[in-house]
Write a protein that holds these residues in place. Sequence first.
Motif, mmCIF file in Angstrom:
data_model
loop_
_atom_site.group_PDB
_atom_site.id
_atom_site.type_symbol
_atom_site.label_atom_id
_atom_site.label_comp_id
_atom_site.label_asym_id
_atom_site.label_seq_id
_atom_site.Cartn_x
_atom_site.Cartn_y
_atom_site.Cartn_z
ATOM 1 N N GLU A 113 0.834 -1.200 0.000
ATOM 2 C CA GLU A 113 0.000 0.000 0.000
ATOM 3 C C GLU A 113 0.869 1.250 0.000
ATOM 4 O O GLU A 113 1.940 1.283 0.611
ATOM 5 C CB GLU A 113 -0.912 -0.001 1.233
ATOM 6 C CG GLU A 113 -1.829 1.199 1.329
ATOM 7 C CD GLU A 113 -2.815 1.284 0.185
ATOM 8 O OE1 GLU A 113 -3.100 2.406 -0.263
ATOM 9 O OE2 GLU A 113 -3.288 0.227 -0.273
ATOM 10 N N ALA A 114 0.418 2.264 -0.710
ATOM 11 C CA ALA A 114 1.117 3.557 -0.789
ATOM 12 C C ALA A 114 2.502 3.412 -1.388
ATOM 13 O O ALA A 114 3.444 4.114 -1.000
ATOM 14 C CB ALA A 114 1.200 4.210 0.596
ATOM 15 N N LEU A 115 2.645 2.515 -2.348
ATOM 16 C CA LEU A 115 3.932 2.319 -3.002
ATOM 17 C C LEU A 115 3.866 2.610 -4.498
ATOM 18 O O LEU A 115 4.841 3.080 -5.082
ATOM 19 C CB LEU A 115 4.424 0.884 -2.772
ATOM 20 C CG LEU A 115 5.805 0.516 -3.321
ATOM 21 C CD1 LEU A 115 6.869 1.449 -2.761
ATOM 22 C CD2 LEU A 115 6.144 -0.931 -3.004
ATOM 23 N N TYR A 134 -1.208 8.196 7.450
ATOM 24 C CA TYR A 134 -1.723 7.249 6.462
ATOM 25 C C TYR A 134 -0.697 6.153 6.172
ATOM 26 O O TYR A 134 -1.025 4.964 6.157
ATOM 27 C CB TYR A 134 -2.085 7.982 5.168
ATOM 28 C CG TYR A 134 -2.649 7.068 4.100
ATOM 29 C CD1 TYR A 134 -4.008 6.770 4.057
ATOM 30 C CD2 TYR A 134 -1.817 6.488 3.148
ATOM 31 C CE1 TYR A 134 -4.524 5.917 3.101
ATOM 32 C CE2 TYR A 134 -2.323 5.632 2.181
ATOM 33 C CZ TYR A 134 -3.676 5.357 2.158
ATOM 34 O OH TYR A 134 -4.174 4.490 1.200
ATOM 35 N N VAL A 135 0.550 6.536 5.941
ATOM 36 C CA VAL A 135 1.595 5.563 5.622
ATOM 37 C C VAL A 135 1.802 4.591 6.776
ATOM 38 O O VAL A 135 1.886 3.367 6.582
ATOM 39 C CB VAL A 135 2.915 6.282 5.279
ATOM 40 C CG1 VAL A 135 4.094 5.306 5.291
ATOM 41 C CG2 VAL A 135 2.807 6.957 3.911
ATOM 42 N N LEU A 136 1.889 5.102 7.998
ATOM 43 C CA LEU A 136 2.118 4.236 9.153
ATOM 44 C C LEU A 136 0.961 3.263 9.356
ATOM 45 O O LEU A 136 1.168 2.096 9.721
ATOM 46 C CB LEU A 136 2.328 5.078 10.411
ATOM 47 C CG LEU A 136 3.638 5.872 10.468
ATOM 48 C CD1 LEU A 136 3.629 6.843 11.637
ATOM 49 C CD2 LEU A 136 4.840 4.933 10.562
ATOM 50 N N ARG A 137 -0.255 3.738 9.102
ATOM 51 C CA ARG A 137 -1.432 2.883 9.318
ATOM 52 C C ARG A 137 -1.657 1.912 8.162
ATOM 53 O O ARG A 137 -1.805 0.706 8.363
ATOM 54 C CB ARG A 137 -2.678 3.758 9.503
ATOM 55 C CG ARG A 137 -3.961 2.952 9.746
ATOM 56 C CD ARG A 137 -3.888 2.147 11.012
ATOM 57 N NE ARG A 137 -5.068 1.306 11.184
ATOM 58 C CZ ARG A 137 -5.188 0.365 12.116
ATOM 59 N NH1 ARG A 137 -4.190 0.147 12.967
ATOM 60 N NH2 ARG A 137 -6.280 -0.358 12.214
ATOM 61 N N PHE A 140 2.033 0.028 7.010
ATOM 62 C CA PHE A 140 2.784 -0.694 8.029
ATOM 63 C C PHE A 140 1.932 -1.191 9.190
ATOM 64 O O PHE A 140 2.450 -1.799 10.129
ATOM 65 C CB PHE A 140 3.934 0.183 8.541
ATOM 66 C CG PHE A 140 4.985 0.428 7.498
ATOM 67 C CD1 PHE A 140 6.070 -0.411 7.380
ATOM 68 C CD2 PHE A 140 4.861 1.477 6.609
ATOM 69 C CE1 PHE A 140 7.022 -0.213 6.409
ATOM 70 C CE2 PHE A 140 5.809 1.696 5.623
ATOM 71 C CZ PHE A 140 6.894 0.851 5.523
ATOM 72 N N ASP A 141 0.649 -0.907 9.150
ATOM 73 C CA ASP A 141 -0.305 -1.451 10.114
ATOM 74 C C ASP A 141 0.025 -1.108 11.560
ATOM 75 O O ASP A 141 -0.187 -1.904 12.466
ATOM 76 C CB ASP A 141 -0.402 -2.977 9.940
ATOM 77 C CG ASP A 141 -1.705 -3.536 10.502
ATOM 78 O OD1 ASP A 141 -2.707 -2.794 10.504
ATOM 79 O OD2 ASP A 141 -1.709 -4.689 10.945
ATOM 80 N N TYR A 142 0.539 0.099 11.794
ATOM 81 C CA TYR A 142 0.801 0.532 13.164
ATOM 82 C C TYR A 142 -0.535 0.814 13.862
ATOM 83 O O TYR A 142 -1.460 1.349 13.247
ATOM 84 C CB TYR A 142 1.635 1.812 13.173
ATOM 85 C CG TYR A 142 3.129 1.576 13.098
ATOM 86 C CD1 TYR A 142 3.929 1.678 14.230
ATOM 87 C CD2 TYR A 142 3.746 1.251 11.885
ATOM 88 C CE1 TYR A 142 5.300 1.476 14.162
ATOM 89 C CE2 TYR A 142 5.107 1.042 11.809
ATOM 90 C CZ TYR A 142 5.879 1.151 12.955
ATOM 91 O OH TYR A 142 7.238 0.936 12.889
ATOM 92 N N LEU A 161 -7.034 12.003 11.077
ATOM 93 C CA LEU A 161 -6.048 12.211 10.023
ATOM 94 C C LEU A 161 -6.070 11.071 9.012
ATOM 95 O O LEU A 161 -6.054 11.296 7.799
ATOM 96 C CB LEU A 161 -4.647 12.341 10.628
ATOM 97 C CG LEU A 161 -4.326 13.630 11.383
ATOM 98 C CD1 LEU A 161 -3.016 13.489 12.138
ATOM 99 C CD2 LEU A 161 -4.255 14.813 10.417
ATOM 100 N N VAL A 162 -6.098 9.840 9.516
ATOM 101 C CA VAL A 162 -6.115 8.675 8.624
ATOM 102 C C VAL A 162 -7.421 8.633 7.837
ATOM 103 O O VAL A 162 -7.425 8.373 6.627
ATOM 104 C CB VAL A 162 -5.911 7.373 9.425
ATOM 105 C CG1 VAL A 162 -6.080 6.157 8.513
ATOM 106 C CG2 VAL A 162 -4.535 7.350 10.083
#
Length: 298
Positions: A113-115, A134-137, A140-142, A161-162
Amino acid sequence: MPSKNDPADGSRSLQEAEEAFRDARGSMFGIAYRMLGSAGDAEDIIQEAWIRWQTYDRSKVGNPKTFLTTTVTRLAINVLKSARVRRETYVGPWLPEPVDTRSDPALGAVNREALEIAVLMLLEKLTPTERAAYVLREAFDYPYQQIAEIIDQTPANTRQLVSRARKHLAAEKRSSVESAEHQRLLTAFVAAAQAGNVAALEELFAADVVSYADGGGVVRASKFPVVGRHRVAAYCHAFADRFWADATVHPIEINGQAGVVLSRDGVVFAAISVRVAPDGIDRLLWMMNPTKLAAVPA
């Protein structure tokens, strides 16, 4: 046993620091690259994070990976804020720097995702903090609590934010197709573009296809997006003879999707990626800025 002042203690501490940094490096690069759209800028941030990690009092760090992720994310947010100013003066369309994901496992994502290049372009419309959340969630599923601590927000604000980022992207993202169909249309496009076959190109394009060419003012490229099936087909036809002449076409995996690299005399001069929707190719992306092609294999 070494004493408290034994130099061996310091060497062992630095070795442990190096091991912790090495273990986290893949995910750090994956976060920084997705946030910045530039492998070069991501590497600069990794180096800055290493300097800070070396000089920090690591006895106060409970979880090295969390510390390093927080450092890289906050550095990337700061870089994004200044990058927005630089990109406003960029000559022509700005496209993310392509990464060969078959030979570069350092992206270290839980998923892809996001790549994709087209998704990274959409992320440009988010604020730096939205992009980080968004990227972390999504990539990377943080958990939200940890993201909140990393970006210095409350968990409630982080969820907002997400959510806001998802809505921004959902408004412009298209349904994807199977990788085999993506490869088929890419192959057909290359053949039609080489031949300058307008009719064949029009059959491959969605009605609202957009072509973006990133030359960065360094090489000749359209300074404005070309929009519409007929205009993009005519655009490809107009430069077919000189663009494809004596070029060697190499298949490559660009940011997790099939793409092609063009080289002449062993020097890469373009990387081409497409976004494919159910109604055909709707994004045509020409990466030609030499500084963005340095890491792409010939």
